[in-house]
Design a protein around this motif. Structure first.
Motif, PDB file in Angstrom:
ATOM      1  N   HIS A  46     -14.620  24.967 -10.132  1.00 42.21           N
ATOM      2  CA  HIS A  46     -14.435  25.348 -11.531  1.00 42.21           C
ATOM      3  C   HIS A  46     -13.327  26.408 -11.662  1.00 42.21           C
ATOM      4  CE1 HIS A  46     -16.600  26.648 -15.501  1.00 42.21           C
ATOM      5  NE2 HIS A  46     -15.414  27.211 -15.458  1.00 42.21           N
ATOM      6  N   GLU A  47     -13.423  27.469 -10.867  1.00 41.86           N
ATOM      7  CA  GLU A  47     -12.467  28.570 -10.993  1.00 41.86           C
ATOM      8  C   GLU A  47     -11.066  28.172 -10.533  1.00 41.86           C
ATOM      9  OE1 GLU A  47     -13.276  31.307 -12.706  1.00 41.86           O
ATOM     10  OE2 GLU A  47     -15.212  30.331 -12.929  1.00 41.86           O
ATOM     11  N   ARG A  66     -20.277  35.897 -17.741  1.00 41.86           N
ATOM     12  CA  ARG A  66     -19.905  34.803 -16.847  1.00 41.86           C
ATOM     13  C   ARG A  66     -20.255  35.182 -15.411  1.00 41.86           C
ATOM     14  NH1 ARG A  66     -17.826  30.782 -19.050  1.00 41.86           N
ATOM     15  NH2 ARG A  66     -16.778  30.908 -21.050  1.00 41.86           N
ATOM     16  N   HIS A 101     -13.900  24.837 -19.836  1.00 33.32           N
ATOM     17  CA  HIS A 101     -14.994  25.197 -18.916  1.00 33.32           C
ATOM     18  C   HIS A 101     -15.914  24.005 -18.638  1.00 33.32           C
ATOM     19  CE1 HIS A 101     -14.035  29.453 -19.225  1.00 33.32           C
ATOM     20  NE2 HIS A 101     -14.083  29.363 -20.541  1.00 33.32           N
ATOM     21  N   HIS A 142      -9.281  26.534 -13.251  1.00 39.02           N
ATOM     22  CA  HIS A 142      -8.609  27.465 -14.173  1.00 39.02           C
ATOM     23  C   HIS A 142      -7.271  27.898 -13.578  1.00 39.02           C
ATOM     24  CE1 HIS A 142     -11.801  27.652 -17.023  1.00 39.02           C
ATOM     25  NE2 HIS A 142     -12.654  28.351 -16.281  1.00 39.02           N
TER      26      HIS A 142
HETATM   27 ZN   LIG Z   1     -14.683  28.523 -16.783  1.00 38.89          ZN
END
Ligand SMILES: [Zn+2]
Length: 352
Positions: free
Chosen positions: A192-193, A155, A203, A196
């Motif tokens: 994106h992060e 990643r 994802h 989370h």
């Molecule tokens: Zn992700």
């Protein structure tokens, strides 16, 4: 360790209280669309699963820190002054504004649910924006950390499911694909992060949401580069948006696999005439080598950098636009194998 576990429990409890509130609301309001409510809950991690995943992630971090300590690399948090690191900080600082634009404007093309998610992300960004350890840039030596689950590809970034975790960045991988990395890319990645961090696991969902925010910003960042005659080993690269704003201009010297951030060294040397405020727009239009010399162990290349710049005086409403050139000394270590390794760049004071 204890402190983090307590925090994880606390944040998850907080989450579960909110989840219950949601359920109570939908109970009272029969008109609420039940299917969309189920979909919404599906996208959020179950509170117990969230605790478990955070503990597992914390364990991975401890292992990483242990390996790093053994190799003498000490603290996991690297600030790094490189160009990509700088873009990360810059993109993060831009996000409160970008998210606000996306939340307010009708044409951001996001659903009601995505809007709520972006609002939640804004809160997390607000909390972390001034923390220097919101990113951890991890060296290539520890890239094993970025292999997650059964996947064979590493990643680019990882984080946990609470905003207490930094965003771990696979910095070597980004430098390897530097021609593709720009502010759009990094903005989408951070969204994106942070997604989370607020408890969303999916994802793909976050990837698309990140792209929407970046597209909304119209961050049409492009890179252009200047070859330096006679110096095939290095190139001057500029990454900036179409608008050429000084604040989104990044300049670096690319020398084979190395990239040296010289934004500050160059940009700070161009200034506006007296009665004008600071430069608003700047664009490098030409770079040429005026001389080169070897002095003791140093190789010195003198480069003239020509820019087009614009200044603005807010009081008078007048703008100043001109081409200006400054000369810089680029100093390199001249190594035994004749390899030149960049040391620093500084302006040569003009003679008049
Ligand atoms: Zn992700």
């Amino acid at each position: 360790m204890k402190k983090i576990i307590i925090f994880l429990l606390f944040s998850s409890l907080q989450f579960s209280i909110f989840a219950n509130e949601d359920l109570n609301d939908s109970h009272q309001n029969k008109e609420l669309d039940v299917t969309s409510k189920i979909k919404e809950l599906k996208e959020r991690l179950d509170p117990m699963k969230r605790i478990g995943l955070n503990l597992a992630f914390q364990k991975e971090i401890y292992q990483l820190e242990e390996v790093m300590a053994k190799s003498g690399d000490g603290d996991v948090v690297g600030n790094g002054g490189g160009i990509v690191e700088m873009m990360f900080h810059s993109a993060y600082n831009n996000l409160p504004y970008l998210l606000e634009v996306c939340i307010q404007q009708e044409n951001c093309n996001i659903s009601k649910q995505e809007k709520e998610i972006l609002k939640e992300m804004s809160e997390v960004i607000e909390i972390n924006i001034n923390k220097s350890d919101k990113f951890a840039f991890i060296d290539e030596k520890y890239s094993g950390f970025f292999y997650e689950g059964p996947s064979n590809t590493p990643r680019v970034a990882r984080t946990g499911f609470t905003d207490e975790f930094p965003i771990y960045v696979n910095i070597a991988q980004l430098y390897n694909m530097l021609d593709l990395v720009n502010m759009n890319y990094i903005t989408a990645l951070i969204v994106h992060e942070v997604g989370h961090q607020i408890g969303i696991e999916d994802h793909d969902f976050l990837h698309h949401l990140g792209l929407k925010v970046a597209a909304m910003a119209r961050l049409d960042f492009k890179s252009h580069s200047f070859d330096i005659p006679g110096q095939s080993n290095y190139q001057l690269k500029v990454t900036q948006s179409e608008g050429h704003l000084k604040s989104d201009t990044f300049i670096y010297l690319k020398q084979r696999k190395h990239n040296f951030n010289i934004s500050e060294a160059i940009l700070s040397e161009f200034s506006c005439p007296k009665n004008y405020r600071d430069i608003q727009k700047i664009n490098i239009t030409n770079v040429r080598q005026t001389s080169s010399a070897i002095f003791l162990k140093d190789f010195i290349s003198e480069l003239e950098i020509e820019v087009h710049m614009e200044c603005f005086d807010s009081l008078e409403g007048m703008s100043y636009s001109a081409k200006k050139a400054e000369s810089f000394q680029f100093v390199f270590w001249n190594q035994e194998n004749n390899e030149k390794l960049f040391k620093f760049a500084k302006r040569i004071p003009s003679k008049n």
